[in-house]
Motif scaffolding. Structure first.
Motif, PDB file in Angstrom:
ATOM      1  N   GLN A  54       0.883 -12.610   2.140  1.00  9.41           N
ATOM      2  CA  GLN A  54       0.176 -11.441   1.641  1.00  9.41           C
ATOM      3  C   GLN A  54       0.749 -10.186   2.284  1.00  9.41           C
ATOM      4  O   GLN A  54       1.229 -10.200   3.409  1.00  9.41           O
ATOM      5  CB  GLN A  54      -1.316 -11.540   1.950  1.00  9.41           C
ATOM      6  CG  GLN A  54      -2.007 -12.680   1.208  1.00  9.41           C
ATOM      7  CD  GLN A  54      -3.493 -12.689   1.450  1.00  9.41           C
ATOM      8  OE1 GLN A  54      -3.980 -11.952   2.290  1.00  9.41           O
ATOM      9  NE2 GLN A  54      -4.199 -13.510   0.729  1.00  9.41           N
ATOM     10  N   THR A 162     -13.045 -17.289  -7.468  1.00  7.00           N
ATOM     11  CA  THR A 162     -12.685 -15.997  -6.897  1.00  7.00           C
ATOM     12  C   THR A 162     -12.938 -14.862  -7.878  1.00  7.00           C
ATOM     13  O   THR A 162     -12.658 -14.983  -9.075  1.00  7.00           O
ATOM     14  CB  THR A 162     -11.207 -15.991  -6.462  1.00  7.00           C
ATOM     15  OG1 THR A 162     -10.889 -14.689  -5.924  1.00  7.00           O
ATOM     16  CG2 THR A 162     -10.283 -16.317  -7.613  1.00  7.00           C
ATOM     17  N   PRO A 165     -10.705  -8.439  -6.836  1.00  8.73           N
ATOM     18  CA  PRO A 165      -9.807  -7.661  -7.699  1.00  8.73           C
ATOM     19  C   PRO A 165      -8.382  -7.720  -7.165  1.00  8.73           C
ATOM     20  O   PRO A 165      -8.155  -7.980  -5.979  1.00  8.73           O
ATOM     21  CB  PRO A 165     -10.385  -6.240  -7.618  1.00  8.73           C
ATOM     22  CG  PRO A 165     -11.110  -6.206  -6.313  1.00  8.73           C
ATOM     23  CD  PRO A 165     -11.644  -7.586  -6.089  1.00  8.73           C
ATOM     24  N   PRO A 166      -7.388  -7.492  -8.012  1.00  9.12           N
ATOM     25  CA  PRO A 166      -5.994  -7.512  -7.562  1.00  9.12           C
ATOM     26  C   PRO A 166      -5.758  -6.470  -6.465  1.00  9.12           C
ATOM     27  O   PRO A 166      -6.257  -5.348  -6.539  1.00  9.12           O
ATOM     28  CB  PRO A 166      -5.201  -7.180  -8.827  1.00  9.12           C
ATOM     29  CG  PRO A 166      -6.114  -7.554  -9.957  1.00  9.12           C
ATOM     30  CD  PRO A 166      -7.506  -7.279  -9.469  1.00  9.12           C
ATOM     31  N   GLY A 167      -5.021  -6.869  -5.454  1.00  8.78           N
ATOM     32  CA  GLY A 167      -4.702  -5.955  -4.364  1.00  8.78           C
ATOM     33  C   GLY A 167      -5.726  -5.906  -3.261  1.00  8.78           C
ATOM     34  O   GLY A 167      -5.517  -5.200  -2.270  1.00  8.78           O
ATOM     35  N   TYR A 168      -6.843  -6.638  -3.395  1.00  8.94           N
ATOM     36  CA  TYR A 168      -7.858  -6.607  -2.341  1.00  8.94           C
ATOM     37  C   TYR A 168      -7.405  -7.469  -1.170  1.00  8.94           C
ATOM     38  O   TYR A 168      -7.030  -8.630  -1.349  1.00  8.94           O
ATOM     39  CB  TYR A 168      -9.200  -7.103  -2.874  1.00  8.94           C
ATOM     40  CG  TYR A 168     -10.349  -6.899  -1.898  1.00  8.94           C
ATOM     41  CD1 TYR A 168     -11.092  -5.735  -1.935  1.00  8.94           C
ATOM     42  CD2 TYR A 168     -10.673  -7.858  -0.943  1.00  8.94           C
ATOM     43  CE1 TYR A 168     -12.138  -5.528  -1.056  1.00  8.94           C
ATOM     44  CE2 TYR A 168     -11.717  -7.662  -0.059  1.00  8.94           C
ATOM     45  CZ  TYR A 168     -12.449  -6.492  -0.116  1.00  8.94           C
ATOM     46  OH  TYR A 168     -13.485  -6.292   0.760  1.00  8.94           O
ATOM     47  N   GLN A 169      -7.430  -6.907   0.037  1.00  5.36           N
ATOM     48  CA  GLN A 169      -7.002  -7.612   1.231  1.00  5.36           C
ATOM     49  C   GLN A 169      -8.217  -8.183   1.956  1.00  5.36           C
ATOM     50  O   GLN A 169      -9.218  -7.492   2.152  1.00  5.36           O
ATOM     51  CB  GLN A 169      -6.244  -6.666   2.172  1.00  5.36           C
ATOM     52  CG  GLN A 169      -4.988  -6.070   1.561  1.00  5.36           C
ATOM     53  CD  GLN A 169      -3.951  -7.129   1.256  1.00  5.36           C
ATOM     54  OE1 GLN A 169      -3.734  -8.043   2.031  1.00  5.36           O
ATOM     55  NE2 GLN A 169      -3.295  -7.001   0.112  1.00  5.36           N
TER      56      GLN A 169
END
Length: 221
Positions: A54, A162, A165-169
């Motif tokens: 990631q 899950t 959202p895309p890009g959530y760390q």
């Protein structure tokens, strides 16, 4: 003939729109920066995704991009029952637990136990020496068990699939015990006040009258 010409015009219009979308997508991709760490611990910054693992998405000015908002159901569960994972190095059960949380898209914080201070902090929160420790709200599950962990997450209303959202760390890692602040420099000892008794005795001693100066024998007034 008119119908064929109209169809040709419509097809050309669709192609122009598709080309515009590709250009916009390419521009957005160029504005995206990635921060990632390789196996040797070296931090890299690039406009292309890292080969594995990631990465933290950065804005063009190298600052972290604002985290995307969570769906309502997931945000409510994370607010009411925050998830914390206590792990240690070279722990296969910890790796399994971390993988389960990520597969379900659970926002969680990871705290590592590597020092005596970390172990003391683990005991303060009610944990034992066995790791991993999963904390869901006020509930604790010691050791990894897929059924027990899923049941604890289900009871806290976390979704099974899950919803991140895309890009959530997720899975921020830090030591269980925060680093202690450096001790302030020692202060210089204050000057001691004169002893009161000695000062009083000195004041009580009678003062000697001044002695007359001796003059030479041949001195005349």
């Amino acid at each position: 003939m008119k119908r064929k010409h109209g169809a040709h015009r419509a097809g050309r219009h669709v192609a122009v729109l598709a080309l515009g979308a590709l250009i916009a997508t390419g521009a957005a991709a160029q504005d995206r920066m990635y921060k990632w760490k390789d196996a040797k611990g070296v931090v890299h910054y690039s406009d292309t995704p890292p080969p594995k693992g990631q990465a933290q998405v950065l804005r063009p000015d190298s600052r972290p991009a604002p985290a995307p908002s969570l769906p309502y159901e997931l945000a409510r569960a994370a607010q009411n029952h925050p998830v914390t994972l206590y792990t240690t190095a070279r722990c296969g059960a910890c790796d399994q637990g971390r993988a389960l949380l990520r597969s379900r898209g659970i926002p969680f914080a990871e705290k590592t136990v590597t020092t005596a201070e970390d172990q003391q902090q683990l005991h303060r929160v009610g944990g034992k020496d066995e790791l991993p420790l999963l904390v869901v709200g006020r509930r604790q599950v010691t050791g990894f068990s897929g059924d027990a962990w899923n049941e604890a997450l289900d009871s806290a209303s976390y979704p099974r699939q899950t919803m991140l959202p895309p890009g959530y760390q997720t899975g921020a890692v830090e030591a269980a015990a925060p680093a202690s602040l450096p001790a302030p420099p020692p202060r210089a000892p204050a000057a001691s006040a004169p002893d009161a008794a000695a000062a009083q005795a000195e004041r009580q001693q009678p003062r000697q009258p001044p002695q007359p100066k001796k003059t030479p024998p041949d001195f005349q007034f």
